[in-house]
Design a protein around this motif. Structure first.
Motif, PDB file in Angstrom:
ATOM      1  N   SER A 107      59.764  64.328  31.214  1.00 26.04           N
ATOM      2  CA  SER A 107      59.931  63.145  31.970  1.00 26.04           C
ATOM      3  C   SER A 107      60.641  61.905  31.062  1.00 26.04           C
ATOM      4  N   SER A 108      60.587  61.052  31.268  1.00 22.03           N
ATOM      5  CA  SER A 108      61.145  59.802  30.466  1.00 22.03           C
ATOM      6  C   SER A 108      60.706  58.504  30.696  1.00 22.03           C
ATOM      7  N   THR A 109      60.766  57.844  29.855  1.00 31.19           N
ATOM      8  CA  THR A 109      60.422  56.571  29.624  1.00 31.19           C
ATOM      9  C   THR A 109      61.065  55.554  30.796  1.00 31.19           C
ATOM     10  N   GLY A 110      61.994  56.027  31.305  1.00 32.84           N
ATOM     11  CA  GLY A 110      62.798  55.378  32.435  1.00 32.84           C
ATOM     12  C   GLY A 110      61.821  55.053  33.429  1.00 32.84           C
ATOM     13  N   VAL A 111      60.706  55.652  33.633  1.00 31.50           N
ATOM     14  CA  VAL A 111      59.708  55.519  34.820  1.00 31.50           C
ATOM     15  C   VAL A 111      59.269  54.209  34.627  1.00 31.50           C
ATOM     16  N   TYR A 112      59.405  53.561  33.423  1.00 32.01           N
ATOM     17  CA  TYR A 112      58.999  52.084  33.368  1.00 32.01           C
ATOM     18  C   TYR A 112      60.117  51.077  33.647  1.00 32.01           C
ATOM     19  N   GLY A 113      60.198  50.291  34.313  1.00 33.55           N
ATOM     20  CA  GLY A 113      61.359  49.265  34.562  1.00 33.55           C
ATOM     21  C   GLY A 113      61.340  48.371  33.288  1.00 33.55           C
ATOM     22  N   ASP A 114      62.563  47.636  33.578  1.00 34.30           N
ATOM     23  CA  ASP A 114      62.550  46.560  32.150  1.00 34.30           C
ATOM     24  C   ASP A 114      61.384  45.191  32.609  1.00 34.30           C
ATOM     25  N   SER A 115      60.379  45.281  32.179  1.00 32.65           N
ATOM     26  CA  SER A 115      59.292  44.269  32.692  1.00 32.65           C
ATOM     27  C   SER A 115      59.300  43.235  31.698  1.00 32.65           C
ATOM     28  N   ASN A 116      60.102  43.309  30.774  1.00 36.00           N
ATOM     29  CA  ASN A 116      59.895  42.171  29.508  1.00 36.00           C
ATOM     30  C   ASN A 116      58.659  42.172  28.938  1.00 36.00           C
ATOM     31  N   THR A 117      57.981  43.352  28.817  1.00 34.09           N
ATOM     32  CA  THR A 117      56.582  43.323  28.190  1.00 34.09           C
ATOM     33  C   THR A 117      56.251  44.617  27.518  1.00 34.09           C
ATOM     34  N   GLU A 118      55.271  44.934  26.687  1.00 37.48           N
ATOM     35  CA  GLU A 118      54.871  46.177  26.397  1.00 37.48           C
ATOM     36  C   GLU A 118      54.136  46.834  27.441  1.00 37.48           C
ATOM     37  N   VAL A 119      54.472  48.138  27.562  1.00 40.45           N
ATOM     38  CA  VAL A 119      53.777  49.221  28.555  1.00 40.45           C
ATOM     39  C   VAL A 119      53.203  50.387  27.724  1.00 40.45           C
ATOM     40  N   GLU A 121      50.674  54.098  28.867  1.00 40.57           N
ATOM     41  CA  GLU A 121      50.328  55.203  29.880  1.00 40.57           C
ATOM     42  C   GLU A 121      49.256  54.570  30.846  1.00 40.57           C
ATOM     43  N   LEU A 122      48.589  53.550  30.262  1.00 35.08           N
ATOM     44  CA  LEU A 122      47.745  52.934  31.347  1.00 35.08           C
ATOM     45  C   LEU A 122      48.509  51.950  32.159  1.00 35.08           C
ATOM     46  N   ASP A 123      49.468  51.643  32.145  1.00 38.54           N
ATOM     47  CA  ASP A 123      50.177  50.785  33.087  1.00 38.54           C
ATOM     48  C   ASP A 123      51.012  51.622  34.135  1.00 38.54           C
ATOM     49  N   ALA A 124      50.913  51.027  35.509  1.00 40.07           N
ATOM     50  CA  ALA A 124      51.560  51.957  36.526  1.00 40.07           C
ATOM     51  C   ALA A 124      53.282  51.619  36.229  1.00 40.07           C
ATOM     52  N   PRO A 125      53.669  52.921  36.404  1.00 43.64           N
ATOM     53  CA  PRO A 125      55.413  52.850  36.356  1.00 43.64           C
ATOM     54  C   PRO A 125      55.969  51.865  37.439  1.00 43.64           C
ATOM     55  N   PRO A 127      59.697  51.860  38.256  1.00 44.59           N
ATOM     56  CA  PRO A 127      61.147  52.305  37.744  1.00 44.59           C
ATOM     57  C   PRO A 127      62.123  51.293  38.533  1.00 44.59           C
ATOM     58  N   ASP A 128      63.174  50.831  37.721  1.00 47.73           N
ATOM     59  CA  ASP A 128      64.204  50.347  38.248  1.00 47.73           C
ATOM     60  C   ASP A 128      65.607  50.862  38.349  1.00 47.73           C
ATOM     61  N   SER A 129      65.453  52.076  37.852  1.00 48.99           N
ATOM     62  CA  SER A 129      66.970  52.989  37.890  1.00 48.99           C
ATOM     63  C   SER A 129      66.620  54.229  38.663  1.00 48.99           C
ATOM     64  N   GLU A 130      67.667  54.742  39.284  1.00 49.45           N
ATOM     65  CA  GLU A 130      67.867  55.758  40.117  1.00 49.45           C
ATOM     66  C   GLU A 130      66.986  57.035  39.474  1.00 49.45           C
ATOM     67  N   SER A 131      67.279  57.244  38.286  1.00 49.03           N
ATOM     68  CA  SER A 131      66.931  58.288  37.350  1.00 49.03           C
ATOM     69  C   SER A 131      65.362  58.124  37.260  1.00 49.03           C
ATOM     70  N   GLY A 132      65.033  56.994  36.863  1.00 53.55           N
ATOM     71  CA  GLY A 132      63.567  56.699  36.807  1.00 53.55           C
ATOM     72  C   GLY A 132      62.690  57.055  37.895  1.00 53.55           C
ATOM     73  N   LYS A 133      63.432  56.668  39.178  1.00 53.28           N
ATOM     74  CA  LYS A 133      62.372  56.794  40.683  1.00 53.28           C
ATOM     75  C   LYS A 133      62.429  58.374  40.732  1.00 53.28           C
ATOM     76  N   VAL A 134      63.312  59.017  40.600  1.00 54.41           N
ATOM     77  CA  VAL A 134      63.550  60.538  40.842  1.00 54.41           C
ATOM     78  C   VAL A 134      62.397  61.206  39.952  1.00 54.41           C
ATOM     79  N   LEU A 135      62.356  60.966  38.656  1.00 58.30           N
ATOM     80  CA  LEU A 135      61.371  61.367  37.580  1.00 58.30           C
ATOM     81  C   LEU A 135      59.998  61.331  38.126  1.00 58.30           C
TER      82      LEU A 135
END
Length: 262
Positions: A107-119, A121-125, A127-135
């Motif tokens: 998969s990809s770190t694209g499952v995390y949206g740009d949240s202006n913070t550090e994330v 595996e403990l944080d819920a993904p 995604p703000d991109s179509e690729s992230g949503k699909v993954l």
């Protein structure tokens, strides 16, 4: 152990070659018949596998394995996200039919949206991109299953042979978001982390695979362009829409130390 790698592309092929050198039986797939001889020459058992809905080609022997490594791109940017999810759903049937017990999804770190913070595996993904949503949808489809164990590797941006980051923005001006941090990983560490999971049989986890070094986009890509003898880009000094992706499990579960710092 027999490992079947669905998708012997830039990463999958290098993974397969390395496993062959470790005396692992490796089956590798491609959707292009012309690539079959190249796989065979590398000691990989070659298979033509295409899970596209209108042109499906499968081979039962490919799915006779201990571990199925799913390394096919979603291609959501070109509008093929729905087809990718169809392939994952088709794989679910094949996995159950052939009773594969270990499934690993790239998969990809694209499952995390740009949240202006550090994330991590403990944080819920989110995604703000179509690729992230699909993954993320693919991850969830696999993790919901109880007939097999699912392992997820979320790679950062991929760099390495054939993917020179110096070329990404060379010569460009007014590139936005220059002060935002990068989240990258070198092919060497992609393979290293993959091998560590196999060696330790550390299945059933999600791994954020990203170099722990996060320089700014401006610093990283300017230095990369100069190192490649290319005209350096000019970035706008701003920090908008960013994230720092950190991997907890790569260190705590695998005990892996990164070899290439970006």
């Amino acid at each position: 152990m027999t490992v079947s790698i669905l998708g012997c592309g830039w990463y999958g092929l290098e993974l397969a070659k390395g496993l062959v050198n470790k005396w692992v039986k490796v089956k590798g797939s491609t959707t292009t018949a012309d690539k079959l001889p190249m796989l065979a020459e590398s000691g990989i058992e070659p298979y033509l596998i295409d899970l596209s809905p209108d042109s499906e080609v499968t081979d039962p022997d490919f799915f006779e394995c201990d571990v199925l490594w799913i390394s096919i791109p979603p291609k959501a940017r070109t509008g093929n996200g729905a087809e990718y999810l169809h392939k994952i759903e088709r794989l679910l049937t094949l996995i159950k039919t052939y009773q594969i017990k270990q499934v690993l999804l790239i998969s990809s770190t694209g499952v995390y949206g740009d949240s202006n913070t550090e994330v991590t595996e403990l944080d819920a993904p989110n995604p703000d991109s179509e690729s992230g949503k699909v993954l993320l949808a693919a991850e969830d489809l696999l993790k919901q299953q109880t007939d097999f164990t699912t392992t997820i590797i979320r790679f950062g941006g991929l760099i390495g042979p054939g993917r020179d980051p110096g070329r990404f923005f060379a010569g460009k001006t007014d590139v936005p978001n220059g002060e935002a941090p990068v989240n990258l990983i070198h092919l060497t560490d992609c393979i290293g982390i993959s091998n560590a999971i196999l060696d330790k049989q550390a299945f059933g986890n999600t791994y954020n695979a990203v170099s722990p070094s996060h320089p700014t986009r401006a610093n990283f890509y300017t230095q990369a362009a100069v190192a490649s003898g290319l005209q350096p880009p000019h970035f706008i000094e701003e920090k908008e829409n960013w994230k720092i992706v950190t991997g907890v499990n790569v260190g705590e579960v695998l005990g892996y130390e990164y070899r290439v710092m970006v």
